[in-house]
Design a protein around this motif. Structure first.
Motif, PDB file in Angstrom:
ATOM      1  N   ILE A   8       0.704  -1.139   0.139  1.00 41.85           N
ATOM      2  CA  ILE A   8      -0.027   0.014   0.060  1.00 41.85           C
ATOM      3  C   ILE A   8       0.750   1.218   0.117  1.00 41.85           C
ATOM      4  O   ILE A   8       0.820   2.258  -0.965  1.00 41.85           O
ATOM      5  CB  ILE A   8      -1.007   0.179   1.307  1.00 41.85           C
ATOM      6  CG1 ILE A   8      -1.932  -1.141   1.186  1.00 41.85           C
ATOM      7  CG2 ILE A   8      -1.727   1.318   1.173  1.00 41.85           C
ATOM      8  CD1 ILE A   8      -2.673  -1.378  -0.062  1.00 41.85           C
ATOM      9  N   CYS A   9       1.582   1.397   0.949  1.00 46.72           N
ATOM     10  CA  CYS A   9       2.362   2.689   1.020  1.00 46.72           C
ATOM     11  C   CYS A   9       3.924   2.591   0.540  1.00 46.72           C
ATOM     12  O   CYS A   9       4.521   3.625   0.799  1.00 46.72           O
ATOM     13  CB  CYS A   9       2.323   3.134   2.532  1.00 46.72           C
ATOM     14  SG  CYS A   9       3.171   2.038   3.691  1.00 46.72           S
ATOM     15  N   LYS A  25      -3.224  -1.005   9.425  1.00 49.66           N
ATOM     16  CA  LYS A  25      -3.985  -0.133   8.822  1.00 49.66           C
ATOM     17  C   LYS A  25      -3.892  -0.440   7.218  1.00 49.66           C
ATOM     18  O   LYS A  25      -4.805  -0.511   6.452  1.00 49.66           O
ATOM     19  CB  LYS A  25      -3.433   1.295   9.084  1.00 49.66           C
ATOM     20  CG  LYS A  25      -4.194   2.421   8.421  1.00 49.66           C
ATOM     21  CD  LYS A  25      -3.652   3.624   8.732  1.00 49.66           C
ATOM     22  CE  LYS A  25      -4.340   4.920   8.272  1.00 49.66           C
ATOM     23  NZ  LYS A  25      -3.755   6.106   8.511  1.00 49.66           N
ATOM     24  N   CYS A  26      -2.551  -0.646   6.851  1.00 52.75           N
ATOM     25  CA  CYS A  26      -2.419  -0.917   5.349  1.00 52.75           C
ATOM     26  C   CYS A  26      -3.042  -2.095   5.057  1.00 52.75           C
ATOM     27  O   CYS A  26      -3.779  -2.317   4.008  1.00 52.75           O
ATOM     28  CB  CYS A  26      -1.010  -0.867   4.935  1.00 52.75           C
ATOM     29  SG  CYS A  26      -0.173   0.955   4.882  1.00 52.75           S
ATOM     30  N   LYS A  27      -2.870  -3.323   5.865  1.00 50.36           N
ATOM     31  CA  LYS A  27      -3.394  -4.534   5.556  1.00 50.36           C
ATOM     32  C   LYS A  27      -5.081  -4.437   5.493  1.00 50.36           C
ATOM     33  O   LYS A  27      -5.772  -4.769   4.256  1.00 50.36           O
ATOM     34  CB  LYS A  27      -3.268  -5.466   6.512  1.00 50.36           C
ATOM     35  CG  LYS A  27      -3.973  -6.864   6.596  1.00 50.36           C
ATOM     36  CD  LYS A  27      -3.368  -7.778   7.791  1.00 50.36           C
ATOM     37  CE  LYS A  27      -4.015  -9.041   7.469  1.00 50.36           C
ATOM     38  NZ  LYS A  27      -3.779  -9.715   8.664  1.00 50.36           N
ATOM     39  N   ASN A  28      -5.714  -3.684   6.127  1.00 47.46           N
ATOM     40  CA  ASN A  28      -7.149  -3.446   6.376  1.00 47.46           C
ATOM     41  C   ASN A  28      -7.457  -2.725   5.124  1.00 47.46           C
ATOM     42  O   ASN A  28      -8.575  -2.993   4.378  1.00 47.46           O
ATOM     43  CB  ASN A  28      -7.395  -2.646   7.525  1.00 47.46           C
ATOM     44  CG  ASN A  28      -7.587  -3.824   8.629  1.00 47.46           C
ATOM     45  OD1 ASN A  28      -7.509  -4.653   8.789  1.00 47.46           O
ATOM     46  ND2 ASN A  28      -7.446  -3.148  10.251  1.00 47.46           N
ATOM     47  N   TYR A  29      -7.038  -1.686   5.023  1.00 49.87           N
ATOM     48  CA  TYR A  29      -7.127  -0.913   3.674  1.00 49.87           C
ATOM     49  C   TYR A  29      -6.987  -1.717   2.395  1.00 49.87           C
ATOM     50  O   TYR A  29      -8.053  -1.668   1.530  1.00 49.87           O
ATOM     51  CB  TYR A  29      -6.185   0.160   3.352  1.00 49.87           C
ATOM     52  CG  TYR A  29      -6.223   1.055   2.198  1.00 49.87           C
ATOM     53  CD1 TYR A  29      -7.381   2.093   2.198  1.00 49.87           C
ATOM     54  CD2 TYR A  29      -5.696   0.840   1.057  1.00 49.87           C
ATOM     55  CE1 TYR A  29      -7.455   3.063   1.015  1.00 49.87           C
ATOM     56  CE2 TYR A  29      -5.871   1.676  -0.257  1.00 49.87           C
ATOM     57  CZ  TYR A  29      -6.713   2.708  -0.012  1.00 49.87           C
ATOM     58  OH  TYR A  29      -6.889   3.471  -1.268  1.00 49.87           O
ATOM     59  N   TYR A  30      -5.966  -2.422   2.126  1.00 50.83           N
ATOM     60  CA  TYR A  30      -6.034  -3.357   1.041  1.00 50.83           C
ATOM     61  C   TYR A  30      -7.153  -4.450   0.938  1.00 50.83           C
ATOM     62  O   TYR A  30      -7.822  -4.525  -0.061  1.00 50.83           O
ATOM     63  CB  TYR A  30      -4.695  -4.285   1.113  1.00 50.83           C
ATOM     64  CG  TYR A  30      -4.473  -5.209   0.199  1.00 50.83           C
ATOM     65  CD1 TYR A  30      -4.073  -5.123  -1.305  1.00 50.83           C
ATOM     66  CD2 TYR A  30      -4.814  -6.580   0.266  1.00 50.83           C
ATOM     67  CE1 TYR A  30      -3.939  -5.969  -2.142  1.00 50.83           C
ATOM     68  CE2 TYR A  30      -4.610  -7.756  -0.646  1.00 50.83           C
ATOM     69  CZ  TYR A  30      -4.297  -7.215  -2.006  1.00 50.83           C
ATOM     70  OH  TYR A  30      -3.919  -8.366  -2.732  1.00 50.83           O
ATOM     71  N   HIS A  31      -7.520  -5.006   2.010  1.00 50.07           N
ATOM     72  CA  HIS A  31      -8.402  -5.967   2.015  1.00 50.07           C
ATOM     73  C   HIS A  31      -9.852  -5.495   1.733  1.00 50.07           C
ATOM     74  O   HIS A  31     -11.040  -6.099   1.275  1.00 50.07           O
ATOM     75  CB  HIS A  31      -8.579  -6.934   3.333  1.00 50.07           C
ATOM     76  CG  HIS A  31      -7.253  -8.069   3.090  1.00 50.07           C
ATOM     77  ND1 HIS A  31      -7.388  -9.025   2.421  1.00 50.07           N
ATOM     78  CD2 HIS A  31      -6.175  -7.919   3.971  1.00 50.07           C
ATOM     79  CE1 HIS A  31      -6.275  -9.631   2.384  1.00 50.07           C
ATOM     80  NE2 HIS A  31      -5.290  -8.854   3.429  1.00 50.07           N
ATOM     81  N   VAL A  32     -10.203  -4.310   2.565  1.00 52.84           N
ATOM     82  CA  VAL A  32     -11.347  -3.613   2.335  1.00 52.84           C
ATOM     83  C   VAL A  32     -11.773  -3.082   0.734  1.00 52.84           C
ATOM     84  O   VAL A  32     -12.788  -3.551   0.326  1.00 52.84           O
ATOM     85  CB  VAL A  32     -11.685  -2.421   3.072  1.00 52.84           C
ATOM     86  CG1 VAL A  32     -12.880  -1.591   3.009  1.00 52.84           C
ATOM     87  CG2 VAL A  32     -11.870  -2.952   4.797  1.00 52.84           C
ATOM     88  N   ASN A  33     -10.718  -2.697   0.242  1.00 54.27           N
ATOM     89  CA  ASN A  33     -10.832  -2.326  -1.195  1.00 54.27           C
ATOM     90  C   ASN A  33     -10.941  -3.459  -2.149  1.00 54.27           C
ATOM     91  O   ASN A  33     -11.749  -3.316  -3.064  1.00 54.27           O
ATOM     92  CB  ASN A  33      -9.835  -1.398  -1.356  1.00 54.27           C
ATOM     93  CG  ASN A  33     -10.094   0.210  -1.051  1.00 54.27           C
ATOM     94  OD1 ASN A  33     -11.013   0.727  -1.224  1.00 54.27           O
ATOM     95  ND2 ASN A  33      -8.902   0.637  -0.435  1.00 54.27           N
ATOM     96  N   LYS A  36     -14.610  -4.829  -1.860  1.00 53.64           N
ATOM     97  CA  LYS A  36     -15.433  -3.715  -2.582  1.00 53.64           C
ATOM     98  C   LYS A  36     -15.569  -4.149  -4.064  1.00 53.64           C
ATOM     99  O   LYS A  36     -16.717  -4.179  -4.620  1.00 53.64           O
ATOM    100  CB  LYS A  36     -15.220  -2.334  -2.477  1.00 53.64           C
ATOM    101  CG  LYS A  36     -15.436  -1.744  -1.069  1.00 53.64           C
ATOM    102  CD  LYS A  36     -15.061  -0.182  -0.996  1.00 53.64           C
ATOM    103  CE  LYS A  36     -15.162   0.330   0.379  1.00 53.64           C
ATOM    104  NZ  LYS A  36     -14.777   1.764   0.348  1.00 53.64           N
TER     105      LYS A  36
END
Length: 119
Positions: A8-9, A25-33, A36
């Motif tokens: 992610i970053c 935070k990066c892990k969650n961002y990746y999996h949520v997107n 979607k």
């Protein structure tokens, strides 16, 4: 030595060799997107499959076995032939396209055989 970076970053990763993200935070961002994008595609496809099944069910009605119908009737009802859940090729080489418990087979260019799978 080539160090891995966060997906992610792009921060350098410290720790285990198989680590892919620098933080929760990066892990969650990746999996949520990822979820979607997947949810939208799956929802659209599922809607097509359910509409196709409803069309076959409407045509088959309360009949227990099978019926034949002309192809144009399905086309007029907006049946999408390229979507199905699975298929079966019988011993004569004919392909049955399944939508869950219902199936159709192209009898000829004009006729479609619709069957209900026996449970």
């Amino acid at each position: 030595m080539n160090q891995k970076k966060c997906k992610i970053c792009s921060k350098l990763l410290v720790g285990r060799n198989d680590k892919m993200f620098c933080s929760v935070k990066c892990k969650n961002y990746y999996h949520v997107n990822l979820r979607k994008v997947t949810d939208k595609v799956v929802k659209d496809l599922d809607n097509i499959l359910h509409r196709n099944r409803s069309i076959l069910l409407e045509i088959l009605g309360k009949r227990k076995g099978h019926t034949t119908i002309d192809r144009m009737t399905l086309v007029k009802k907006r049946f999408t032939f390229k979507y199905h859940t699975h298929l079966h090729i019988n011993s004569k080489g004919k392909t049955y396209y399944y939508l869950y418990d219902l199936a159709w087979m192209e009898f000829s260019n004009d006729e479609i055989l619709i069957i209900r799978n026996k449970e």
